[in-house]
Design a protein around this motif. Structure first.
Motif, PDB file in Angstrom:
ATOM      1  N   ARG A   1       0.843  -1.204   0.000  1.00 18.75           N
ATOM      2  CA  ARG A   1       0.000   0.000   0.000  1.00 18.75           C
ATOM      3  C   ARG A   1       0.879   1.256   0.000  1.00 18.75           C
ATOM      4  O   ARG A   1       0.631   2.194  -0.745  1.00 18.75           O
ATOM      5  CB  ARG A   1      -0.928  -0.014   1.209  1.00 18.75           C
ATOM      6  CG  ARG A   1      -1.875   1.169   1.280  1.00 18.75           C
ATOM      7  CD  ARG A   1      -2.751   1.047   2.533  1.00 18.75           C
ATOM      8  NE  ARG A   1      -3.713   2.095   2.623  1.00 18.75           N
ATOM      9  CZ  ARG A   1      -4.933   2.071   2.127  1.00 18.75           C
ATOM     10  NH1 ARG A   1      -5.348   1.006   1.456  1.00 18.75           N
ATOM     11  NH2 ARG A   1      -5.753   3.082   2.271  1.00 18.75           N
ATOM     12  N   LYS A   2       1.906   1.247   0.841  1.00 19.81           N
ATOM     13  CA  LYS A   2       2.852   2.362   0.889  1.00 19.81           C
ATOM     14  C   LYS A   2       3.511   2.545  -0.479  1.00 19.81           C
ATOM     15  O   LYS A   2       3.659   3.666  -0.959  1.00 19.81           O
ATOM     16  CB  LYS A   2       3.900   2.086   1.977  1.00 19.81           C
ATOM     17  CG  LYS A   2       4.915   3.172   2.157  1.00 19.81           C
ATOM     18  CD  LYS A   2       5.842   2.815   3.329  1.00 19.81           C
ATOM     19  CE  LYS A   2       6.831   3.918   3.609  1.00 19.81           C
ATOM     20  NZ  LYS A   2       7.603   3.690   4.826  1.00 19.81           N
ATOM     21  N   LEU A   3       3.889   1.450  -1.103  1.00 22.09           N
ATOM     22  CA  LEU A   3       4.482   1.481  -2.440  1.00 22.09           C
ATOM     23  C   LEU A   3       3.521   2.131  -3.430  1.00 22.09           C
ATOM     24  O   LEU A   3       3.903   3.009  -4.201  1.00 22.09           O
ATOM     25  CB  LEU A   3       4.839   0.052  -2.886  1.00 22.09           C
ATOM     26  CG  LEU A   3       5.180  -0.138  -4.367  1.00 22.09           C
ATOM     27  CD1 LEU A   3       6.418   0.649  -4.756  1.00 22.09           C
ATOM     28  CD2 LEU A   3       5.359  -1.615  -4.670  1.00 22.09           C
TER      29      LEU A   3
ATOM     30  N   LYS B   1       1.973   6.903  -6.694  1.00 22.54           N
ATOM     31  CA  LYS B   1       0.972   7.871  -7.158  1.00 22.54           C
ATOM     32  C   LYS B   1       1.335   9.303  -6.749  1.00 22.54           C
ATOM     33  O   LYS B   1       0.549  10.230  -6.951  1.00 22.54           O
ATOM     34  CB  LYS B   1      -0.422   7.519  -6.597  1.00 22.54           C
ATOM     35  CG  LYS B   1      -0.930   6.150  -7.013  1.00 22.54           C
ATOM     36  CD  LYS B   1      -1.023   6.013  -8.514  1.00 22.54           C
ATOM     37  CE  LYS B   1      -1.521   4.644  -8.923  1.00 22.54           C
ATOM     38  NZ  LYS B   1      -1.296   4.329 -10.307  1.00 22.54           N
ATOM     39  N   GLY B   2       2.509   9.479  -6.171  1.00 23.61           N
ATOM     40  CA  GLY B   2       2.961  10.820  -5.793  1.00 23.61           C
ATOM     41  C   GLY B   2       2.470  11.277  -4.442  1.00 23.61           C
ATOM     42  O   GLY B   2       2.586  12.452  -4.096  1.00 23.61           O
ATOM     43  N   ILE B   3       1.901  10.360  -3.668  1.00 26.87           N
ATOM     44  CA  ILE B   3       1.428  10.696  -2.323  1.00 26.87           C
ATOM     45  C   ILE B   3       2.546  10.355  -1.353  1.00 26.87           C
ATOM     46  O   ILE B   3       2.877   9.192  -1.155  1.00 26.87           O
ATOM     47  CB  ILE B   3       0.137   9.918  -1.981  1.00 26.87           C
ATOM     48  CG1 ILE B   3      -0.945  10.245  -3.001  1.00 26.87           C
ATOM     49  CG2 ILE B   3      -0.319  10.223  -0.558  1.00 26.87           C
ATOM     50  CD1 ILE B   3      -2.157   9.339  -2.957  1.00 26.87           C
ATOM     51  N   SER B   4       3.136  11.384  -0.778  1.00 27.91           N
ATOM     52  CA  SER B   4       4.312  11.170   0.068  1.00 27.91           C
ATOM     53  C   SER B   4       4.227  12.028   1.327  1.00 27.91           C
ATOM     54  O   SER B   4       3.959  13.225   1.250  1.00 27.91           O
ATOM     55  CB  SER B   4       5.580  11.515  -0.720  1.00 27.91           C
ATOM     56  OG  SER B   4       6.697  11.361   0.078  1.00 27.91           O
ATOM     57  N   PHE B   5       4.456  11.385   2.465  1.00 29.76           N
ATOM     58  CA  PHE B   5       4.435  12.088   3.740  1.00 29.76           C
ATOM     59  C   PHE B   5       5.780  12.013   4.451  1.00 29.76           C
ATOM     60  O   PHE B   5       5.894  12.377   5.609  1.00 29.76           O
ATOM     61  CB  PHE B   5       3.357  11.486   4.649  1.00 29.76           C
ATOM     62  CG  PHE B   5       1.974  11.576   4.075  1.00 29.76           C
ATOM     63  CD1 PHE B   5       1.302  12.785   4.013  1.00 29.76           C
ATOM     64  CD2 PHE B   5       1.347  10.446   3.579  1.00 29.76           C
ATOM     65  CE1 PHE B   5       0.024  12.874   3.472  1.00 29.76           C
ATOM     66  CE2 PHE B   5       0.067  10.524   3.043  1.00 29.76           C
ATOM     67  CZ  PHE B   5      -0.594  11.737   2.989  1.00 29.76           C
TER      68      PHE B   5
ATOM     69  N   ILE C   1       1.658  -3.247  -9.483  1.00 35.26           N
ATOM     70  CA  ILE C   1       1.109  -2.451  -8.379  1.00 35.26           C
ATOM     71  C   ILE C   1       0.961  -0.994  -8.804  1.00 35.26           C
ATOM     72  O   ILE C   1      -0.045  -0.342  -8.514  1.00 35.26           O
ATOM     73  CB  ILE C   1       1.984  -2.592  -7.113  1.00 35.26           C
ATOM     74  CG1 ILE C   1       1.848  -4.010  -6.550  1.00 35.26           C
ATOM     75  CG2 ILE C   1       1.613  -1.544  -6.056  1.00 35.26           C
ATOM     76  CD1 ILE C   1       2.861  -4.377  -5.486  1.00 35.26           C
ATOM     77  N   ASP C   2       1.958  -0.473  -9.512  1.00 36.38           N
ATOM     78  CA  ASP C   2       1.904   0.907 -10.009  1.00 36.38           C
ATOM     79  C   ASP C   2       0.669   1.146 -10.876  1.00 36.38           C
ATOM     80  O   ASP C   2       0.120   2.247 -10.897  1.00 36.38           O
ATOM     81  CB  ASP C   2       3.148   1.244 -10.836  1.00 36.38           C
ATOM     82  CG  ASP C   2       4.393   1.469 -10.007  1.00 36.38           C
ATOM     83  OD1 ASP C   2       4.309   1.496  -8.758  1.00 36.38           O
ATOM     84  OD2 ASP C   2       5.478   1.603 -10.616  1.00 36.38           O
ATOM     85  N   LEU C   3       0.235   0.118 -11.606  1.00 31.81           N
ATOM     86  CA  LEU C   3      -0.885   0.256 -12.539  1.00 31.81           C
ATOM     87  C   LEU C   3      -2.257   0.039 -11.907  1.00 31.81           C
ATOM     88  O   LEU C   3      -3.281   0.258 -12.564  1.00 31.81           O
ATOM     89  CB  LEU C   3      -0.697  -0.711 -13.713  1.00 31.81           C
ATOM     90  CG  LEU C   3       0.525  -0.430 -14.598  1.00 31.81           C
ATOM     91  CD1 LEU C   3       0.721  -1.570 -15.601  1.00 31.81           C
ATOM     92  CD2 LEU C   3       0.409   0.908 -15.296  1.00 31.81           C
ATOM     93  N   LEU C   4      -2.302  -0.381 -10.639  1.00 29.91           N
ATOM     94  CA  LEU C   4      -3.584  -0.610  -9.967  1.00 29.91           C
ATOM     95  C   LEU C   4      -4.381   0.689  -9.847  1.00 29.91           C
ATOM     96  O   LEU C   4      -3.817   1.758  -9.616  1.00 29.91           O
ATOM     97  CB  LEU C   4      -3.364  -1.195  -8.574  1.00 29.91           C
ATOM     98  CG  LEU C   4      -2.808  -2.611  -8.478  1.00 29.91           C
ATOM     99  CD1 LEU C   4      -2.523  -2.971  -7.023  1.00 29.91           C
ATOM    100  CD2 LEU C   4      -3.775  -3.612  -9.102  1.00 29.91           C
ATOM    101  N   ASP C   5      -5.706   0.591  -9.974  1.00 32.74           N
ATOM    102  CA  ASP C   5      -6.576   1.757  -9.814  1.00 32.74           C
ATOM    103  C   ASP C   5      -6.797   2.105  -8.341  1.00 32.74           C
ATOM    104  O   ASP C   5      -7.010   3.261  -8.001  1.00 32.74           O
ATOM    105  CB  ASP C   5      -7.936   1.507 -10.472  1.00 32.74           C
ATOM    106  CG  ASP C   5      -7.842   1.454 -11.986  1.00 32.74           C
ATOM    107  OD1 ASP C   5      -6.938   2.109 -12.550  1.00 32.74           O
ATOM    108  OD2 ASP C   5      -8.661   0.758 -12.615  1.00 32.74           O
TER     109      ASP C   5
END
Length: 172
Positions: free
Chosen positions: A23-25, A30-34, A142-146
């Motif tokens: 999930r973190k991957l 998707k560019g979501i980074s904390f 995983i990168d391609l998952l919606d």
């Protein structure tokens, strides 16, 4: 069957995240980074900046995909705070060795666990190469998952920079 590395090259951090949490991957992909708000990440940056000051070749970035902490004529080294995420650390370093091998550069690896004052030596094997190639294919999938993969609910989740994002609805 031949594996075309050029089609599957990815960031070294994605290899690390693959072994920690898919999930973190996905979120990171998707560019979501904390990360910049996380104390452990900041602590890691301080360790990188203050450790091994005498080393000449530090923080070597290659192709914008991998960043090698230290490189010399025999080894590439990753500097980590502790071995709590040993498998992901090891696989990230093996990916770096694999990446370099594909560029015609042969090295061995070392992971320096600063807090524990311990060094683990790593050598890339044929089994490791097969594992890395399998993981690179999965990372691309995983990168391609919606939708993001499910939460994994592990004890280390509470220290993750994505914790609030993943679990906010459960606390309401």
């Amino acid at each position: 069957m031949s594996f075309d590395f050029e089609d599957y090259k990815t960031l070294g951090v994605k290899i690390n995240y693959y072994y920690i949490c898919k999930r973190k991957l996905w979120l990171f992909s998707k560019g979501i980074s904390f990360e910049k708000y996380n104390d452990r990440v900041l602590q890691g940056k301080v360790v990188h900046e203050t450790s091994y000051k005498r080393e000449q070749n530090k923080e070597i970035e290659i192709d914008g995909n991998i960043k090698i902490d230290i490189i010399d004529k025999n080894f590439i080294r990753e500097v980590k705070i502790s071995s709590k995420m040993e498998e992901s650390d090891r696989m990230q370093l093996l990916y770096y060795l694999y990446y370099l091998k594909n560029m015609g550069i042969e090295r061995r690896g070392k992971i320096n666990y600063v807090k524990e004052k311990r060094v683990e030596e790593i050598e890339l094997t044929n089994d490791d190469i097969q594992e890395i190639e399998r993981v690179l294919v999965e990372i691309k999938e995983i990168d391609l998952l919606d939708k993001a993969p499910r939460n994994i609910k592990k004890p280390f989740c509470k220290k993750c920079s994505y914790y609030e994002f993943c679990y906010i609805m459960e606390e309401c």
